[in-house]
Scaffold this active site. Structure first.
Site, PDB file in Angstrom:
ATOM      1  N   GLU A  18      25.679 -13.340  20.832  1.00 39.05           N
ATOM      2  CA  GLU A  18      25.119 -11.804  20.220  1.00 39.05           C
ATOM      3  C   GLU A  18      24.904 -11.576  19.001  1.00 39.05           C
ATOM      4  O   GLU A  18      26.859 -11.648  18.953  1.00 39.05           O
ATOM      5  CB  GLU A  18      25.261 -10.927  21.587  1.00 39.05           C
ATOM      6  N   LYS A  52      25.501  -9.461  15.421  1.00 38.39           N
ATOM      7  CA  LYS A  52      26.192  -8.457  15.299  1.00 38.39           C
ATOM      8  C   LYS A  52      25.318  -7.842  14.493  1.00 38.39           C
ATOM      9  O   LYS A  52      25.595  -7.355  13.550  1.00 38.39           O
ATOM     10  CB  LYS A  52      27.766  -9.165  14.979  1.00 38.39           C
ATOM     11  N   ASP A 105      -3.136   1.198  14.985  1.00 35.31           N
ATOM     12  CA  ASP A 105      -2.360   1.957  14.760  1.00 35.31           C
ATOM     13  C   ASP A 105      -3.884   4.016  14.967  1.00 35.31           C
ATOM     14  O   ASP A 105      -3.327   4.773  15.434  1.00 35.31           O
ATOM     15  CB  ASP A 105      -1.854   2.253  13.188  1.00 35.31           C
ATOM     16  N   SER A 118      36.427  -1.491  20.387  1.00 33.76           N
ATOM     17  CA  SER A 118      35.938  -1.940  18.821  1.00 33.76           C
ATOM     18  C   SER A 118      36.173  -3.471  19.320  1.00 33.76           C
ATOM     19  O   SER A 118      36.664  -4.004  20.516  1.00 33.76           O
ATOM     20  CB  SER A 118      36.955  -1.526  17.614  1.00 33.76           C
ATOM     21  N   LEU A 119      35.787  -4.212  18.102  1.00 37.61           N
ATOM     22  CA  LEU A 119      36.180  -5.765  18.500  1.00 37.61           C
ATOM     23  C   LEU A 119      37.219  -6.087  17.734  1.00 37.61           C
ATOM     24  O   LEU A 119      37.390  -6.213  16.576  1.00 37.61           O
ATOM     25  CB  LEU A 119      34.037  -6.471  18.216  1.00 37.61           C
ATOM     26  N   ASN A 120      38.202  -7.496  18.104  1.00 36.15           N
ATOM     27  CA  ASN A 120      39.450  -8.186  17.039  1.00 36.15           C
ATOM     28  C   ASN A 120      37.770  -8.852  16.246  1.00 36.15           C
ATOM     29  O   ASN A 120      37.767  -9.993  17.020  1.00 36.15           O
ATOM     30  CB  ASN A 120      40.191  -8.830  17.776  1.00 36.15           C
ATOM     31  N   ASP A 121      38.330  -8.727  14.742  1.00 33.55           N
ATOM     32  CA  ASP A 121      37.427 -10.300  14.139  1.00 33.55           C
ATOM     33  C   ASP A 121      38.526 -11.265  14.197  1.00 33.55           C
ATOM     34  O   ASP A 121      39.085 -11.198  14.022  1.00 33.55           O
ATOM     35  CB  ASP A 121      37.402  -9.173  12.747  1.00 33.55           C
ATOM     36  N   TYR A 143      -3.967   5.094  18.537  1.00 32.94           N
ATOM     37  CA  TYR A 143      -2.869   4.982  18.880  1.00 32.94           C
ATOM     38  C   TYR A 143      -3.448   6.353  18.516  1.00 32.94           C
ATOM     39  O   TYR A 143      -2.164   8.192  19.099  1.00 32.94           O
ATOM     40  CB  TYR A 143      -1.722   4.846  18.624  1.00 32.94           C
ATOM     41  N   GLU A 148      23.830  -0.401  19.403  1.00 35.95           N
ATOM     42  CA  GLU A 148      23.482  -0.152  17.710  1.00 35.95           C
ATOM     43  C   GLU A 148      22.239   0.544  17.257  1.00 35.95           C
ATOM     44  O   GLU A 148      21.077   0.343  17.867  1.00 35.95           O
ATOM     45  CB  GLU A 148      23.709  -1.509  17.071  1.00 35.95           C
TER      46      GLU A 148
HETATM   47  N1  LIG Z   1      26.916  -4.554  16.677  1.00 35.91           N
HETATM   48  C1  LIG Z   1      27.168  -5.513  17.802  1.00 35.91           C
HETATM   49  O1  LIG Z   1      26.035  -5.885  18.218  1.00 35.91           O
HETATM   50  C2  LIG Z   1      27.590  -5.376  19.149  1.00 35.91           C
HETATM   51  C3  LIG Z   1      29.053  -4.603  19.060  1.00 35.91           C
HETATM   52  N2  LIG Z   1      29.635  -4.784  20.388  1.00 35.91           N
HETATM   53  C4  LIG Z   1      29.334  -5.854  21.191  1.00 35.91           C
HETATM   54  O2  LIG Z   1      30.204  -5.449  22.204  1.00 35.91           O
HETATM   55  C5  LIG Z   1      31.496  -4.509  22.481  1.00 35.91           C
HETATM   56  C6  LIG Z   1      30.778  -3.626  23.048  1.00 35.91           C
HETATM   57  C7  LIG Z   1      32.243  -3.605  24.087  1.00 35.91           C
HETATM   58  C8  LIG Z   1      32.788  -4.268  24.040  1.00 35.91           C
HETATM   59  C9  LIG Z   1      32.505  -6.037  23.182  1.00 35.91           C
HETATM   60  N3  LIG Z   1      28.217  -6.607  21.458  1.00 35.91           N
HETATM   61  C10 LIG Z   1      27.438  -6.760  19.938  1.00 35.91           C
HETATM   62  N4  LIG Z   1      26.372  -6.609  20.277  1.00 35.91           N
END
Ligand SMILES: NC(=O)c1cnc(OC2CCCC2)nc1N
Length: 325
Positions: free
Chosen positions: A112, A114, A33, A82-85, A36, A169
């Site tokens: 991945e 979340k 640091d 958004s995503l379906n849970d 830098y 994110e």
């Molecule tokens: N919060 C996450 O880490 C995350 C959120 N969303 C998605 O993909 C969505 C984006 C487009 C349709 C699926 N991926 C992620 N890793």
């Protein structure tokens, strides 16, 4: 031969950008640091004395300084879905059955983590950051370009001069969240309930100097508009995001069966509390883009992805538990 002032400034901008990339994007510092900071002060002095050589993507432009009365609205040409849970292995198996039934064949998935932050969209023209925006309701978001430039892991210039829009994110690392709340308590200010709220409150600051002070980071995960990239699946897309200079989450894994998906989920169920950032689940996506296109979207979410949600975390992680990777 002695360098001209322009060469000295350009050389320092290049070096400091590389050092900041190693530190903030790769988590692999290449200089300490103090070194830098010494180079950084040299660059500030030279750019102040010779403003004609100060470029908009210089590392010195990350400190913020714009104070706004409000945020302009941004229309997302390509909506942020958004995503379906889902909450159980049975629901994940049902998801896989639906996918196979629709496509008529088995598929590989990519898992991945979340990230529990807030969604942002970043637009680049000719490889330069031109716009940062919050997700908003998926179609209308807020213009947070000034604040995006203070997030050190967001590249101001890509490794290629392309037009592209990416999404991901923006989050606050757990350690930064704990330190911020300690500071706010000492100052008699309200504390943030969780890192997600702290990130949202920080990226939506009207004073970008405050945003710059909050140590936000990012994990990018979607190409909204692929630009000139020729990628055939999500795993490749994430590798391209790495190559362009973005920070992506390296815990991702391609799984050829739903059993492997479930094994991945179970492995992170325990590791979750050691991660230096908060996650609220695992996103499971059909990896191949032609399969994704065939499956398409419902009104609000893709048919080719689900978010497996972990049960709410029991104890609030203490700073000792976090792996300081
Ligand atoms: N919060 C996450 O880490 C995350 C959120 N969303 C998605 O993909 C969505 C984006 C487009 C349709 C699926 N991926 C992620 N890793």
């Amino acid at each position: 031969m002695k360098q001209t002032v322009a060469e000295q400034i350009h050389d320092l901008q290049k070096k400091l950008t590389e050092y900041a990339y190693a530190y903030y994007v790769k988590d692999q510092p290449v200089v300490d640091d103090a070194y830098y900071d010494q180079l950084y002060q040299q660059l500030v002095a030279l750019e102040t004395a010779h403003p004609e050589y100060q470029t908009s993507d210089s590392p010195t432009q990350r400190v913020g300084g714009v104070v706004r009365k409000g945020f302009e609205k941004v229309v997302h040409e390509i909506p942020l879905y958004s995503l379906n849970d889902v909450f159980s292995k049975a629901e994940i198996i049902a998801f896989d059955q639906r996918v196979q039934k629709t496509l008529g064949h088995a598929v590989s998935y990519i898992c991945e983590l979340k990230i529990d932050g807030l969604s942002i969209s970043l637009k680049y023209e000719n490889g330069r950051l031109v716009r940062g925006a919050t997700r908003g309701d998926g179609t209308i978001g807020e213009n947070i370009t000034d604040n995006s430039k203070t997030v050190k892991s967001i590249p101001l210039t890509l490794t290629e001069p392309i037009d592209i829009e990416v999404r991901g994110e923006c989050y606050m690392p757990k350690a930064s969240f704990i330190q911020l709340n300690q500071k706010r308590e000492e100052e008699g200010l309200d504390i943030f309930a969780n890192p997600r709220n702290a990130a949202a409150g920080s990226i939506r600051q009207l004073d970008s100097k405050v945003t710059a002070s909050r140590n936000l980071s990012t994990f990018l995960y979607t190409l909204a508009d692929f630009g000139p990239l020729h990628v055939t699946n999500q795993a490749e897309a994430l590798t391209h995001l790495d190559d362009l200079g973005f920070r992506t989450n390296q815990e991702r894994a391609v799984c050829s069966t739903i059993d492997d998906v479930w094994a991945y989920i179970e492995s992170f169920h325990d590791k979750r509390s050691q991660l230096p950032y908060e996650i609220d689940g695992v996103v499971i996506k059909v990896n191949d883009f032609s399969d994704q296109n065939q499956l398409g979207f419902t009104v609000k979410a893709p048919r080719w992805a689900v978010a497996y949600k972990f049960p709410p975390e029991e104890a609030q992680t203490t700073i000792e538990e976090i792996e300081w990777t």
